[in-house]
Design a protein around this motif. Structure first.
Motif, PDB file in Angstrom:
ATOM      1  N   ARG A 105       0.784  -1.243   0.000  1.00 38.04           N
ATOM      2  CA  ARG A 105       0.000   0.000   0.000  1.00 38.04           C
ATOM      3  C   ARG A 105       0.817   1.295   0.000  1.00 38.04           C
ATOM      4  O   ARG A 105       0.477   2.278  -0.621  1.00 38.04           O
ATOM      5  CB  ARG A 105      -0.878  -0.088   1.245  1.00 38.04           C
ATOM      6  CG  ARG A 105      -1.738   1.033   1.605  1.00 38.04           C
ATOM      7  CD  ARG A 105      -2.489   0.655   2.867  1.00 38.04           C
ATOM      8  NE  ARG A 105      -1.571   0.248   3.941  1.00 38.04           N
ATOM      9  CZ  ARG A 105      -1.956  -0.250   5.099  1.00 38.04           C
ATOM     10  NH1 ARG A 105      -3.235  -0.436   5.339  1.00 38.04           N
ATOM     11  NH2 ARG A 105      -1.057  -0.581   6.019  1.00 38.04           N
ATOM     12  N   GLY A 106       1.877   1.326   0.773  1.00 39.74           N
ATOM     13  CA  GLY A 106       2.769   2.492   0.750  1.00 39.74           C
ATOM     14  C   GLY A 106       2.311   3.702   1.548  1.00 39.74           C
ATOM     15  O   GLY A 106       2.741   4.825   1.274  1.00 39.74           O
ATOM     16  N   SER A 107       1.468   3.496   2.571  1.00 35.67           N
ATOM     17  CA  SER A 107       1.026   4.670   3.335  1.00 35.67           C
ATOM     18  C   SER A 107       2.190   5.284   4.123  1.00 35.67           C
ATOM     19  O   SER A 107       2.248   6.503   4.309  1.00 35.67           O
ATOM     20  CB  SER A 107      -0.149   4.327   4.257  1.00 35.67           C
ATOM     21  OG  SER A 107       0.243   3.455   5.273  1.00 35.67           O
TER      22      SER A 107
HETATM   23  C1  GRF Z   1       2.696  -1.233   8.359  1.00 37.52           C
HETATM   24  O1  GRF Z   1       1.745  -1.576   9.325  1.00 37.52           O
HETATM   25  C2  GRF Z   1       4.080  -1.563   8.864  1.00 37.52           C
HETATM   26  O2  GRF Z   1       4.203  -1.482  10.236  1.00 37.52           O
HETATM   27  C3  GRF Z   1       4.257  -2.980   8.431  1.00 37.52           C
HETATM   28  O3  GRF Z   1       3.592  -3.070   7.191  1.00 37.52           O
HETATM   29  C4  GRF Z   1       2.587  -2.075   7.111  1.00 37.52           C
HETATM   30  C5  GRF Z   1       2.872  -1.299   5.872  1.00 37.52           C
HETATM   31  O4  GRF Z   1       1.877  -0.383   5.556  1.00 37.52           O
HETATM   32  N1  GRF Z   1       5.661  -3.318   8.394  1.00 37.52           N
HETATM   33  P1  GRF Z   1       2.081   0.631   4.345  1.00 37.52           P
HETATM   34  O5  GRF Z   1       2.424  -0.188   3.112  1.00 37.52           O
HETATM   35  O6  GRF Z   1       3.157   1.584   4.704  1.00 37.52           O
HETATM   36  O7  GRF Z   1       0.744   1.298   4.198  1.00 37.52           O
END
Ligand code: GRF
Length: 209
Positions: free
Chosen positions: A13-15
């Motif tokens: 997702r890359g949030s």
């Molecule tokens: C986050 O919850 C991080 O802690 C875990 O993977 C998830 C990644 O989320 N390692 P995003 O891709 O940054 O939205």
């Protein structure tokens, strides 16, 4: 002082990538994302706009890591941020970029290393949980801890609720760490992290939850 060069590794997702990119736009943070690298061509994080290169590396572990290392050596990052990157890196990569790779993990390490973190935290009945930003070393989720944020686990919280709450914290704390790193305020000595954080940004936040 010039900008530090960051590469963000993602699988989904890359949030967190987005939160880091927003921090890099701020004047106070001399940092720029020069590339994002994904092992997953369908990662929605690859759709995030920015001036950075977008690199997709496919293939099994050996091929992937060889190509990853070639790219890293070519791009010479000052910092590599793992942000929802779902592969475990081999020691030859970690050694080459010692104290330059950081990760975000959705638990208060050293509790709940690995996957299914939120579910395991709830099953165990812990009363607080949170997220950890840490340097990556050869052992999974065990490198020197840079910062943590905690939340209280509320009654009847589902693992989806917990994930959402912790993610909000990640989006606050990861950018703060990027800021401090870009200002050379994060030091590692004998496997421990020392932060020169006069404004107590990170600590203040932890105390307030
Ligand atoms: C986050 O919850 C991080 O802690 C875990 O993977 C998830 C990644 O989320 N390692 P995003 O891709 O940054 O939205």
């Amino acid at each position: 002082m010039g900008n530090i060069k960051i590469i963000v590794l993602i699988s989904g997702r890359g949030s967190n990538l987005k939160a880091i990119a927003e921090e890099c736009k701020k004047k106070r943070t001399p940092a720029e994302i020069i590339a994002i690298i994904s092992n997953n061509e369908f990662a929605s994080g690859l759709k995030i706009n920015g001036k950075f290169k977008k690199i997709v590396i496919k293939g099994k572990k050996k091929t992937f890591e060889k190509e990853l290392q070639t790219n890293l050596i070519k791009l010479k990052p000052d910092l590599i941020c793992l942000a929802g990157f779902m592969k475990i890196l081999s020691p030859f990569i970690i050694k080459k970029w010692k104290n330059k790779i950081i990760n975000v993990h959705p638990s208060l390490l050293p509790s709940f290393k690995g996957l299914d973190t939120h579910k395991r935290a709830l099953e165990t009945g812990v009363k607080i949980s949170g997220c950890t930003i840490h340097f990556v070393n050869e052992s999974l989720d065990e490198g020197p801890i840079i910062a943590q944020g905690a939340i209280t686990i509320k009654k009847n919280m589902s693992s989806v609720d917990l994930q959402k709450e912790i993610l909000k914290l990640e989006h606050i704390i990861y950018p703060k760490v990027i800021h401090l790193f870009s200002k050379k305020k994060i030091l590692v000595k004998q496997n421990k992290v020392f932060i020169n954080d006069k404004n107590k940004e990170i600590n203040k936040f932890i105390k307030n939850v």
